[in-house]
Write a protein that holds these residues in place. Structure first.
Motif, PDB file in Angstrom:
ATOM      1  N   ASP A 184       0.818  -1.224   0.000  1.00 18.32           N
ATOM      2  CA  ASP A 184       0.000   0.000   0.000  1.00 18.32           C
ATOM      3  C   ASP A 184       0.845   1.265   0.000  1.00 18.32           C
ATOM      4  OD1 ASP A 184      -2.304  -1.536   0.158  1.00 18.32           O
ATOM      5  OD2 ASP A 184      -2.549  -1.260   2.322  1.00 18.32           O
ATOM      6  N   GLY A 185       2.149   1.135   0.245  1.00 18.57           N
ATOM      7  CA  GLY A 185       3.004   2.307   0.369  1.00 18.57           C
ATOM      8  C   GLY A 185       3.065   2.880   1.765  1.00 18.57           C
ATOM      9  N   VAL A 186       2.634   2.113   2.767  1.00 15.35           N
ATOM     10  CA  VAL A 186       2.688   2.547   4.165  1.00 15.35           C
ATOM     11  C   VAL A 186       3.842   1.811   4.833  1.00 15.35           C
ATOM     12  CG1 VAL A 186       1.445   2.721   6.353  1.00 15.35           C
ATOM     13  CG2 VAL A 186       0.195   2.913   4.189  1.00 15.35           C
ATOM     14  N   ARG A 187       4.845   2.538   5.296  1.00 12.77           N
ATOM     15  CA  ARG A 187       6.013   1.866   5.857  1.00 12.77           C
ATOM     16  C   ARG A 187       6.553   2.616   7.058  1.00 12.77           C
ATOM     17  NH1 ARG A 187      10.956   3.436   5.191  1.00 12.77           N
ATOM     18  NH2 ARG A 187      11.739   1.299   5.238  1.00 12.77           N
ATOM     19  N   VAL A 188       7.333   1.873   7.867  1.00 14.58           N
ATOM     20  CA  VAL A 188       8.040   2.429   9.014  1.00 14.58           C
ATOM     21  C   VAL A 188       9.467   1.903   8.969  1.00 14.58           C
ATOM     22  CG1 VAL A 188       5.961   2.607  10.434  1.00 14.58           C
ATOM     23  CG2 VAL A 188       7.348   0.524  10.536  1.00 14.58           C
ATOM     24  N   ASP A 189      10.340   2.492   9.762  1.00 19.05           N
ATOM     25  CA  ASP A 189      11.725   2.039   9.814  1.00 19.05           C
ATOM     26  C   ASP A 189      11.791   0.572  10.241  1.00 19.05           C
ATOM     27  OD1 ASP A 189      12.577   4.549   9.097  1.00 19.05           O
ATOM     28  OD2 ASP A 189      13.145   5.164  11.130  1.00 19.05           O
ATOM     29  N   GLY A 190      12.590  -0.203   9.534  1.00 18.26           N
ATOM     30  CA  GLY A 190      12.803  -1.599   9.900  1.00 18.26           C
ATOM     31  C   GLY A 190      11.773  -2.569   9.376  1.00 18.26           C
ATOM     32  N   GLN A 191      10.792  -2.073   8.614  1.00 24.18           N
ATOM     33  CA  GLN A 191       9.692  -2.933   8.188  1.00 24.18           C
ATOM     34  C   GLN A 191      10.161  -4.058   7.264  1.00 24.18           C
ATOM     35  OE1 GLN A 191       6.394  -0.595   7.018  1.00 24.18           O
ATOM     36  NE2 GLN A 191       5.187  -2.267   6.197  1.00 24.18           N
ATOM     37  N   GLU A 192      10.978  -3.719   6.274  1.00 26.55           N
ATOM     38  CA  GLU A 192      11.463  -4.744   5.345  1.00 26.55           C
ATOM     39  C   GLU A 192      12.308  -5.783   6.074  1.00 26.55           C
ATOM     40  OE1 GLU A 192      11.606  -1.495   4.830  1.00 26.55           O
ATOM     41  OE2 GLU A 192      10.948  -1.000   2.788  1.00 26.55           O
ATOM     42  N   GLN A 193      13.169  -5.322   7.000  1.00 26.48           N
ATOM     43  CA  GLN A 193      14.009  -6.265   7.734  1.00 26.48           C
ATOM     44  C   GLN A 193      13.166  -7.171   8.621  1.00 26.48           C
ATOM     45  OE1 GLN A 193      17.339  -7.082   7.503  1.00 26.48           O
ATOM     46  NE2 GLN A 193      16.561  -8.751   8.775  1.00 26.48           N
ATOM     47  N   ALA A 194      12.139  -6.615   9.256  1.00 23.47           N
ATOM     48  CA  ALA A 194      11.256  -7.440  10.089  1.00 23.47           C
ATOM     49  C   ALA A 194      10.584  -8.521   9.256  1.00 23.47           C
ATOM     50  CB  ALA A 194      10.210  -6.556  10.765  1.00 23.47           C
ATOM     51  N   LEU A 195      10.126  -8.152   8.065  1.00 24.34           N
ATOM     52  CA  LEU A 195       9.482  -9.117   7.184  1.00 24.34           C
ATOM     53  C   LEU A 195      10.479 -10.181   6.735  1.00 24.34           C
ATOM     54  CD1 LEU A 195       6.807  -9.781   5.842  1.00 24.34           C
ATOM     55  CD2 LEU A 195       7.362  -8.154   4.026  1.00 24.34           C
ATOM     56  N   THR A 196      11.694  -9.764   6.439  1.00 20.63           N
ATOM     57  CA  THR A 196      12.738 -10.715   6.057  1.00 20.63           C
ATOM     58  C   THR A 196      13.058 -11.664   7.194  1.00 20.63           C
ATOM     59  OG1 THR A 196      13.697  -9.134   4.488  1.00 20.63           O
ATOM     60  CG2 THR A 196      15.130 -10.912   5.265  1.00 20.63           C
ATOM     61  N   THR A 197      13.102 -11.158   8.417  1.00 21.35           N
ATOM     62  CA  THR A 197      13.380 -12.001   9.583  1.00 21.35           C
ATOM     63  C   THR A 197      12.331 -13.101   9.716  1.00 21.35           C
ATOM     64  OG1 THR A 197      14.502 -10.218  10.778  1.00 21.35           O
ATOM     65  CG2 THR A 197      13.563 -11.997  12.112  1.00 21.35           C
ATOM     66  N   ILE A 198      11.061 -12.749   9.549  1.00 19.07           N
ATOM     67  CA  ILE A 198       9.994 -13.756   9.640  1.00 19.07           C
ATOM     68  C   ILE A 198      10.137 -14.777   8.521  1.00 19.07           C
ATOM     69  CG2 ILE A 198       7.506 -14.137   9.571  1.00 19.07           C
ATOM     70  CD1 ILE A 198       7.203 -11.252  10.691  1.00 19.07           C
ATOM     71  N   CYS A 199      10.414 -14.313   7.311  1.00 21.25           N
ATOM     72  CA  CYS A 199      10.559 -15.232   6.168  1.00 21.25           C
ATOM     73  C   CYS A 199      11.728 -16.186   6.375  1.00 21.25           C
ATOM     74  CB  CYS A 199      10.740 -14.439   4.883  1.00 21.25           C
ATOM     75  SG  CYS A 199       9.258 -13.595   4.311  1.00 21.25           S
ATOM     76  N   GLN A 200      12.823 -15.698   6.911  1.00 22.17           N
ATOM     77  CA  GLN A 200      13.978 -16.564   7.162  1.00 22.17           C
ATOM     78  C   GLN A 200      13.659 -17.617   8.221  1.00 22.17           C
ATOM     79  OE1 GLN A 200      16.940 -13.565   8.061  1.00 22.17           O
ATOM     80  NE2 GLN A 200      17.603 -13.425   5.920  1.00 22.17           N
ATOM     81  N   TRP A 201      12.872 -17.245   9.214  1.00 21.79           N
ATOM     82  CA  TRP A 201      12.444 -18.219  10.221  1.00 21.79           C
ATOM     83  C   TRP A 201      11.590 -19.310   9.574  1.00 21.79           C
ATOM     84  CZ3 TRP A 201      13.111 -19.694  15.191  1.00 21.79           C
ATOM     85  CH2 TRP A 201      12.121 -20.493  15.778  1.00 21.79           C
ATOM     86  N   LEU A 202      10.662 -18.913   8.734  1.00 21.34           N
ATOM     87  CA  LEU A 202       9.824 -19.894   8.042  1.00 21.34           C
ATOM     88  C   LEU A 202      10.659 -20.771   7.112  1.00 21.34           C
ATOM     89  CD1 LEU A 202       6.771 -17.608   7.230  1.00 21.34           C
ATOM     90  CD2 LEU A 202       6.834 -19.471   8.907  1.00 21.34           C
ATOM     91  N   ASP A 203      11.685 -20.204   6.490  1.00 17.67           N
ATOM     92  CA  ASP A 203      12.563 -21.006   5.644  1.00 17.67           C
ATOM     93  C   ASP A 203      13.226 -22.120   6.442  1.00 17.67           C
ATOM     94  OD1 ASP A 203      11.988 -19.409   3.473  1.00 17.67           O
ATOM     95  OD2 ASP A 203      13.856 -18.259   3.578  1.00 17.67           O
TER      96      ASP A 203
END
Length: 356
Positions: A184-203
């Motif tokens: 949607d274009g709504v973001r905060v600092d660290g958002q992409e890294q937080a999402l990556t962290t969750i994805c790496q855990w699921l991996d």
């Protein structure tokens, strides 16, 4: 609690069905029942109960007679959300582990973020996203979302708590909201890294299944020590805990992060899941949470964004074959949700399932 205020099983969920399908008289009657004893902004208020639940349902209607109710429930949602955020940040500052009801979709802050997004309140949504970023920060070597209790909060859980993967109660719910906000274009600092962290855990917990993959519903400390989940194979393909919801969250994350291989993995996992007769046979009820309505609704959203076609007709037939005339009227497990899965609706009602 007054059950009429419940989106899951009460009049709020029934009103959502009628508003979506254009039955205005029935919608008004259901809403009148929902607010007959007032609207809750107490501790239990959430996406699925009280003022936030009503705010979510009313957001899609422009009926003049509901304008005051829309404003009041939106204000109530902001009050509830900020109160819950203060408690959650205090808990993180004290480095204590969260119950999943703090952050999940059904009762927690992810669900309240869904309401903020539905209300087009980016300021409130960013406050929730900032919390979700903090949620992914480790506490004493375990993920920040690791729960001290078991998957069933009313029963004794495994020693050391658990990590929950379901989109209804686990970390894929926050992942889906983080991703949707980015899209949607709504973001905060660290958002992409937080999402990556969750994805790496699921991996780390992804397991092969035929042509696709699956993820355990939960992992325990014992699973961590062994490096292997106790769950030996995919469970039922439900929206709430199964491969469909987890795959949709990862598809959204992949789109938000521009991760084409992950998107392919998520879509392949879902396609393999619905092509497996043994997995499909585990769905024996028509509801959204545990049944064929949830599978069909999730499939529609995955297929709409997929790079390769996904056949929906077999899932529609499966849903029709499991329809129960004597089902309860509720939304999450009952007839209202089952009907919405096949109704010709015009708004994104399934945002409350974190599918869009």
């Amino acid at each position: 609690m007054t059950t009429a205020q419940s989106l899951s099983s009460g009049a709020v969920g029934i009103a959502l069905l009628h508003l979506e399908t254009g039955n205005q008289d029935a919608a008004r009657a259901a809403l009148h029942e929902a607010v007959a004893d007032g609207v809750s902004i107490a501790e239990g208020a959430s996406l699925y109960y009280g003022a936030p639940a009503l705010a979510f349902v009313l957001a899609a209607t422009d009926q003049p007679g509901l304008a005051r109710a829309k404003a009041a429930t939106a204000a109530g949602t902001a009050t509830v959300t900020r109160r819950r955020l203060q408690a959650a940040h205090r808990r993180i500052d004290q480095r204590r582990r969260p119950p999943y009801a703090e952050y999940d979709l059904i009762r927690g802050l992810t669900g309240l973020g869904v309401v903020a997004r539905r209300l087009d309140d980016p300021g409130l949504l960013r406050e929730v996203l900032t919390y979700l970023v903090r949620l992914t920060e480790p506490i004493d070597g375990l993920p920040g979302w690791w729960c001290p209790h078991g998957p069933n909060r009313t029963k004794t859980g495994p020693p050391g708590g658990h990590g929950n993967h379901g989109i209804a109660h686990g970390i894929t719910g926050p992942a889906a909201l983080l991703a949707l906000a980015l899209l949607d274009g709504v973001r905060v600092d660290g958002q992409e890294q937080a999402l990556t962290t969750i994805c790496q855990w699921l991996d780390a917990w992804k397991r092969p299944a035929g042509a696709g993959s699956w993820w355990p519903e939960v992992v325990t400390r014992d699973d961590l020590d062994r490096g292997e989940p106790r769950q030996r194979g995919p469970a039922r393909p439900s929206w709430c805990y199964g491969t469909p919801g987890i795959a949709r969250a990862q598809q959204l994350a992949a789109r938000a992060l521009g991760d084409t291989p992950r998107q392919h993995l998520a879509e392949t996992a879902f396609a393999a899941c619905i092509q497996d007769p043994a997995q499909r046979a585990r769905l024996t009820e028509p509801g959204l949470c545990h049944g064929t309505a949830g599978l069909l609704t999730t499939a529609r959203r995955i297929a709409a964004d997929a790079s390769n076609p996904i056949a929906l007709a077999p899932l529609l037939h499966l849903h029709q074959d499991t329809a129960a005339a004597d089902a309860s009227p509720g939304f999450l497990d009952g007839a209202s949700g089952a009907e919405l899965a096949t109704a010709g609706t015009t708004t994104s009602w399934d945002a409350c399932l974190l599918l869009c």
